[in-house]
Motif scaffolding. Structure first.
Motif, mmCIF file in Angstrom:
data_model
loop_
_atom_site.group_PDB
_atom_site.id
_atom_site.type_symbol
_atom_site.label_atom_id
_atom_site.label_comp_id
_atom_site.label_asym_id
_atom_site.label_seq_id
_atom_site.Cartn_x
_atom_site.Cartn_y
_atom_site.Cartn_z
ATOM 1 N N ASN A 59 1.310 -1.377 0.308
ATOM 2 C CA ASN A 59 0.086 -0.146 -0.036
ATOM 3 C C ASN A 59 0.926 1.365 0.098
ATOM 4 O OD1 ASN A 59 -2.464 -1.816 -0.257
ATOM 5 N ND2 ASN A 59 -2.529 -1.688 2.374
ATOM 6 N N ASN A 60 0.541 1.688 -0.384
ATOM 7 C CA ASN A 60 1.147 3.515 -0.942
ATOM 8 C C ASN A 60 2.705 3.062 -1.474
ATOM 9 O OD1 ASN A 60 -1.065 4.752 0.319
ATOM 10 N ND2 ASN A 60 -0.031 4.497 2.495
ATOM 11 N N SER A 61 2.723 2.410 -2.524
ATOM 12 C CA SER A 61 4.284 2.438 -3.125
ATOM 13 C C SER A 61 4.095 1.842 -3.922
ATOM 14 C CB SER A 61 5.036 1.063 -2.136
ATOM 15 O OG SER A 61 6.031 0.571 -2.557
ATOM 16 N N SER A 62 5.663 2.051 -5.070
ATOM 17 C CA SER A 62 5.232 1.924 -6.211
ATOM 18 C C SER A 62 6.636 0.896 -6.764
ATOM 19 C CB SER A 62 5.198 3.364 -7.073
ATOM 20 O OG SER A 62 6.605 3.809 -6.804
ATOM 21 N N GLN A 63 6.942 0.736 -5.237
ATOM 22 C CA GLN A 63 7.978 -0.485 -6.281
ATOM 23 C C GLN A 63 7.686 -1.726 -6.032
ATOM 24 O OE1 GLN A 63 11.533 0.474 -3.499
ATOM 25 N NE2 GLN A 63 12.708 -1.152 -4.537
ATOM 26 N N PRO A 64 7.151 -2.273 -7.701
ATOM 27 C CA PRO A 64 7.183 -3.896 -6.935
ATOM 28 C C PRO A 64 7.818 -4.725 -6.412
ATOM 29 C CG PRO A 64 8.348 -3.185 -9.593
ATOM 30 C CD PRO A 64 8.362 -1.980 -8.162
ATOM 31 N N ILE A 65 7.627 -6.054 -5.681
ATOM 32 C CA ILE A 65 8.429 -6.657 -5.533
ATOM 33 C C ILE A 65 7.992 -8.000 -5.985
ATOM 34 C CG2 ILE A 65 8.458 -8.854 -3.106
ATOM 35 C CD1 ILE A 65 7.966 -6.253 -1.691
ATOM 36 N N ASP A 66 9.139 -8.988 -6.725
ATOM 37 C CA ASP A 66 9.331 -9.579 -8.055
ATOM 38 C C ASP A 66 9.540 -11.130 -7.421
ATOM 39 O OD1 ASP A 66 9.168 -7.627 -9.482
ATOM 40 O OD2 ASP A 66 11.264 -7.810 -10.256
ATOM 41 N N GLY A 67 8.528 -12.326 -7.925
ATOM 42 C CA GLY A 67 7.834 -13.671 -7.327
ATOM 43 C C GLY A 67 7.492 -14.294 -7.707
ATOM 44 N N GLN A 68 7.150 -15.713 -8.336
ATOM 45 C CA GLN A 68 6.967 -16.648 -8.867
ATOM 46 C C GLN A 68 6.126 -17.260 -8.601
ATOM 47 O OE1 GLN A 68 10.454 -18.996 -10.147
ATOM 48 N NE2 GLN A 68 11.372 -17.886 -10.873
ATOM 49 N N LEU A 69 4.862 -17.286 -9.374
ATOM 50 C CA LEU A 69 3.929 -18.503 -9.398
ATOM 51 C C LEU A 69 4.133 -19.967 -8.746
ATOM 52 C CD1 LEU A 69 0.336 -17.981 -9.347
ATOM 53 C CD2 LEU A 69 1.255 -19.158 -11.855
ATOM 54 N N SER A 70 3.867 -20.397 -8.046
ATOM 55 C CA SER A 70 4.413 -21.270 -7.389
ATOM 56 C C SER A 70 3.321 -22.732 -6.993
ATOM 57 C CB SER A 70 5.114 -21.494 -5.570
ATOM 58 O OG SER A 70 3.921 -20.672 -4.850
ATOM 59 N N PHE A 71 1.278 -21.576 -6.799
ATOM 60 C CA PHE A 71 0.821 -22.843 -6.632
ATOM 61 C C PHE A 71 -0.251 -22.170 -7.120
ATOM 62 C CE2 PHE A 71 -3.453 -23.642 -3.791
ATOM 63 C CZ PHE A 71 -3.229 -25.403 -4.121
ATOM 64 N N ILE A 72 -1.142 -23.086 -8.246
ATOM 65 C CA ILE A 72 -2.310 -23.119 -8.843
ATOM 66 C C ILE A 72 -3.149 -24.421 -7.877
ATOM 67 C CG2 ILE A 72 -3.840 -23.487 -10.896
ATOM 68 C CD1 ILE A 72 -1.575 -22.357 -11.881
#
Length: 391
Positions: A248-261
């Motif tokens: 919230n109130n942040s435009s900096q992304p944190i990168d990750g990967q899809l791990s589960f469906i």
């Protein structure tokens, strides 16, 4: 007298009717004449604004609200009833796997272990004595000094002593296990939560000592609509699926990967539950935190992009108005592939059209149009020409 009065009333009614007809029909004729004149003159062109479609790669994004959740959380409980001897950690401390956290009063367990080990030593001595007697009895049997029955009795005693020794060794191991319960170590690496006991506290099997939460790596759980499942599975089969989260109130992304469906779709809500895993060495993500997630399932290569306000959808379908070579409005059917912000990627266009974005509400197919920018440029050119002549 009655006939005269009746005649007067009839005459008055006729006069009133004639006057009403005169005042109501005369303006209507004037209006009708004006309308006919306008039709004779013809309707002027509609002023519109146009844009050209843009070719670009369009990432297909799925967005949802997610919740940060730890991969593993352990609620520590003692496995025996005892008192806390010492607390070796502090609240909020990061611990490694196997690190000592709590020590319980181990005096009773230590005494029981010593007793079990002493019993094992006694059994070993008894077994050794019986084995020596059995060996001598065999020598005496060879010399025919004792009967075979005496030898068999000693053999049975040896076997019984050996079984007793094995049972007592197992009991000693059990005492060692019980004694190990007095030392509580971290089952995994993580962060210690609130500590609920202190030295001297009586603890039982149901007593919660502390909670360890794994923070790195960490998961973000969120749901996506059922309609996105096919694209999501295709993206997963194609390789790693990148996921970004925003606090919230942040435009900096944190990168990750899809791990589960998840293996089922919620039939009530019509959504599928998914998870993404993130490296959290800097502890930017915290369990229970709400975040915004963005998931790229595919990229539309070299797609044609037009403003969404240029697209019209009605009972005839989805289409846009374009400028025909004779400066009339032409209808081109399109299909919306993906909408993002104020733009949309579409099919059905060649790419060289002039798309009408403003003024289309007054248009009909084949209607005359005038491009506002062109009209303004023409007007400006005339003004500059007149200014040059005046000079």
């Amino acid at each position: 007298m009655k006939k005269k009065t009746l005649g007067i009333l009839v005459g008055v009614a006729v006069l009133i009717g004639a006057g009403a007809w005169h005042f109501t029909h005369k303006p209507a004729e004037g209006q009708g004449g004006g309308k006919s004149g306008a039709n004779a003159m013809g309707q002027g062109p509609t002023t519109v604004n146009v844009v050209a479609p843009v070719r670009q790669d369009v990432p297909v994004l799925l967005q949802a609200n997610g919740t940060v959740s730890p991969i593993s959380t352990v609620d520590l409980h003692p496995q025996t009833t005892s008192t806390i001897a010492k607390v070796h950690v502090k609240e909020g401390q990061f611990v490694k796997e196997g690190e000592l956290m709590f020590s319980l009063d181990a005096r009773s367990e230590a005494a029981n272990l010593d007793k079990a080990e002493a019993q094992v030593a006694k059994d070993r001595a008894t077994l050794a004595d019986l084995e020596r007697q059995y060996k001598r009895s065999q020598e005496l049997l060879n010399q025919k000094f004792i009967a075979q029955g005496a030898v068999d009795t000693l053999k049975s005693q040896v076997e019984g002593a050996r079984a007793t020794l094995e049972a007592d060794i197992a009991a000693a191991r059990a005492q060692k296990v019980s004694q190990s319960y007095t030392v509580i170590r971290a089952p995994m690496a993580g962060r210690v939560g609130a500590i609920n006991v202190y030295p001297g506290s009586l603890v039982q099997l149901s007593t919660s000592l502390a909670v360890i939460t794994q923070l790195n790596p960490i998961n973000v759980a969120f749901t996506l609509p059922e309609s996105s499942l096919a694209a999501l599975l295709d993206a997963q089969r194609a390789g790693k699926v990148a996921v970004q989260v925003f606090q919230n109130n942040s435009s900096q992304p944190i990168d990750g990967q899809l791990s589960f469906i998840d293996n089922t779709v919620d039939p009530v809500a019509g959504v599928i539950r998914v998870k993404a895993q993130f490296d959290n060495r800097d502890t930017r993500l915290w369990p229970g935190q709400y975040v915004n997630t963005k998931l790229t399932v595919q990229t539309l290569k070299d797609a044609l992009v037009v403003p969404q306000n240029a697209i019209i959808t009605n009972t005839r379908g989805t289409f846009v108005y374009t400028v025909a070579p004779d400066n009339t409005a032409a209808v081109v059917n399109v299909q919306r592939l993906h909408a993002f912000g104020t733009q949309a990627a579409v099919t059905g266009l060649k790419g060289d059209e002039k798309i009408i974005v403003e003024g289309k509400q007054n248009l009909r197919p084949g209607g005359k149009i005038r491009i506002a920018d062109a009209a303004g440029a023409k007007h400006t050119g005339k003004g500059q020409q007149q200014k040059g002549k005046a000079e």
